[in-house]
Design a protein around this motif. Structure first.
Motif, PDB file in Angstrom:
ATOM      1  N   TRP A   1       4.197   1.614  -0.653  1.00  0.00           N
ATOM      2  CA  TRP A   1       5.072   1.756  -1.829  1.00  0.00           C
ATOM      3  C   TRP A   1       4.275   2.147  -3.065  1.00  0.00           C
ATOM      4  O   TRP A   1       4.707   2.987  -3.858  1.00  0.00           O
ATOM      5  CB  TRP A   1       5.894   0.487  -2.079  1.00  0.00           C
ATOM      6  CG  TRP A   1       7.102   0.407  -1.207  1.00  0.00           C
ATOM      7  CD1 TRP A   1       7.360  -0.537  -0.254  1.00  0.00           C
ATOM      8  CD2 TRP A   1       8.227   1.312  -1.172  1.00  0.00           C
ATOM      9  NE1 TRP A   1       8.552  -0.272   0.377  1.00  0.00           N
ATOM     10  CE2 TRP A   1       9.104   0.856  -0.156  1.00  0.00           C
ATOM     11  CE3 TRP A   1       8.562   2.463  -1.871  1.00  0.00           C
ATOM     12  CZ2 TRP A   1      10.298   1.504   0.144  1.00  0.00           C
ATOM     13  CZ3 TRP A   1       9.745   3.115  -1.564  1.00  0.00           C
ATOM     14  CH2 TRP A   1      10.600   2.637  -0.573  1.00  0.00           C
ATOM     15  N   GLY A   2       3.108   1.530  -3.232  1.00  0.00           N
ATOM     16  CA  GLY A   2       2.246   1.868  -4.377  1.00  0.00           C
ATOM     17  C   GLY A   2       1.880   3.345  -4.358  1.00  0.00           C
ATOM     18  O   GLY A   2       2.034   4.054  -5.348  1.00  0.00           O
ATOM     19  N   ALA A   3       1.422   3.815  -3.179  1.00  0.00           N
ATOM     20  CA  ALA A   3       1.016   5.223  -3.061  1.00  0.00           C
ATOM     21  C   ALA A   3       2.226   6.153  -3.214  1.00  0.00           C
ATOM     22  O   ALA A   3       2.122   7.199  -3.864  1.00  0.00           O
ATOM     23  CB  ALA A   3       0.344   5.450  -1.717  1.00  0.00           C
TER      24      ALA A   3
ATOM     25  N   LEU B   1       4.993   5.673  -4.954  1.00  0.00           N
ATOM     26  CA  LEU B   1       5.382   5.756  -6.369  1.00  0.00           C
ATOM     27  C   LEU B   1       4.420   6.654  -7.144  1.00  0.00           C
ATOM     28  O   LEU B   1       4.841   7.468  -7.971  1.00  0.00           O
ATOM     29  CB  LEU B   1       5.427   4.357  -6.999  1.00  0.00           C
ATOM     30  CG  LEU B   1       6.578   3.443  -6.551  1.00  0.00           C
ATOM     31  CD1 LEU B   1       6.346   2.026  -7.047  1.00  0.00           C
ATOM     32  CD2 LEU B   1       7.917   3.961  -7.051  1.00  0.00           C
TER      33      LEU B   1
ATOM     34  N   MET C   1       0.835  -1.209   0.000  1.00  0.00           N
ATOM     35  CA  MET C   1       0.000   0.000   0.000  1.00  0.00           C
ATOM     36  C   MET C   1       0.869   1.259   0.000  1.00  0.00           C
ATOM     37  O   MET C   1       0.672   2.170  -0.808  1.00  0.00           O
ATOM     38  CB  MET C   1      -0.919   0.003   1.228  1.00  0.00           C
ATOM     39  CG  MET C   1      -2.162  -0.801   1.049  1.00  0.00           C
ATOM     40  SD  MET C   1      -3.433  -0.350   2.238  1.00  0.00           S
ATOM     41  CE  MET C   1      -2.973  -1.327   3.627  1.00  0.00           C
TER      42      MET C   1
END
Lengths: 134, 103
Positions: free
Chosen positions: B36-38, B40, B34
């Motif tokens: 790392w996705g946000a 990036l 969650m």
């Protein structure tokens, strides 16, 4: 404005692909087991499992970004969901942001996952070869 | 500020996931994905904003910075709530299942 929609849609598509792939890989595994395949070969991380990681990245990221947009009043819980969509003059701006920032987000997350998958595959291969040599 | 806070959360959670077996059992990886996705995605947003504003991007108004900090903390809190709910539903350590069976 609506940049998170692009990685969100990608997440839905990759989820469908993952589900289909899982079914296919399960069938292949059963066939290989019947043929008497080596158990260590079956223990390898399947591509569907790798794809699941991309799904988590995309869902997690776009979910938190959706919260940010809600915070800034750019989305609302009722139709048309995007506040910018109320005014037709704002729609080209929304589409422009989706095609630049949104696509950029989806590409960067997918590229990061690609690198992560490549490195982990290499590590897995090295470990398997080391076990075989022993 | 939101990007910075999420990035710090991503690094901290990844370190916890890497060092603790118990954390891995408790699905801390979910928080990693969650954050790392946000991070990036917000990084792309930050780059787009930087291209538009240049040096001004690094001199935000105090009010904006405070609001972004509040948002960043709220984002971390939301992710933690989602993780705890998933933990309670999936119960990877089997803590809730025996309790339910005893009833």
């Amino acid at each position: 404005m609506a940049c998170f929609v692009v990685p969100g849609v990608e997440a839905i598509v990759t989820t469908i692909v993952t589900k289909e792939l899982e079914k296919k890989e399960q069938k292949e595994m059963e066939l290989n087991l019947e043929k008497g395949a080596n158990v260590s070969e079956l223990q390898k991380e399947r591509f569907s499992a790798k794809l699941k990681k991309l799904n988590y990245l995309l869902y997690g990221g776009s979910g938190l970004l959706a919260f940010e947009h809600l915070w800034h009043g750019e989305i609302e819980p009722f139709f048309p969901f995007l506040t910018a969509a109320r005014n037709p003059l704002d729609i080209p701006e929304v589409l422009h942001e989706m095609s630049t920032v949104g696509v950029g987000m989806a590409v960067l997350v997918t590229a990061a996952w690609g690198v992560m998958t490549y490195v982990s595959s290499k590590m897995e291969k090295t470990a398997t070869e080391a076990v075989k040599e022993k | 500020m939101t990007l910075l806070l999420t990035l710090v959360a991503a690094v901290v959670v990844t370190c916890i996931w890497y060092t603790s077996e118990k954390a891995r059992q408790m699905k801390v990886s979910m928080l990693c994905y969650m954050f790392w996705g946000a991070s990036l995605m917000w990084m792309v947003d930050a780059i787009a904003e930087y291209i538009e504003l240049r040096a001004e991007y690094f001199q935000p108004a105090l009010q904006d910075m405070l609001n972004d900090t509040f948002l960043g903390v709220s984002v971390i809190a939301l992710a933690l709530v989602v993780w705890v709910l998933t933990l309670l539903v999936k119960d990877p350590l089997g803590v809730l299942r025996p309790a339910a069976q005893n009833k």
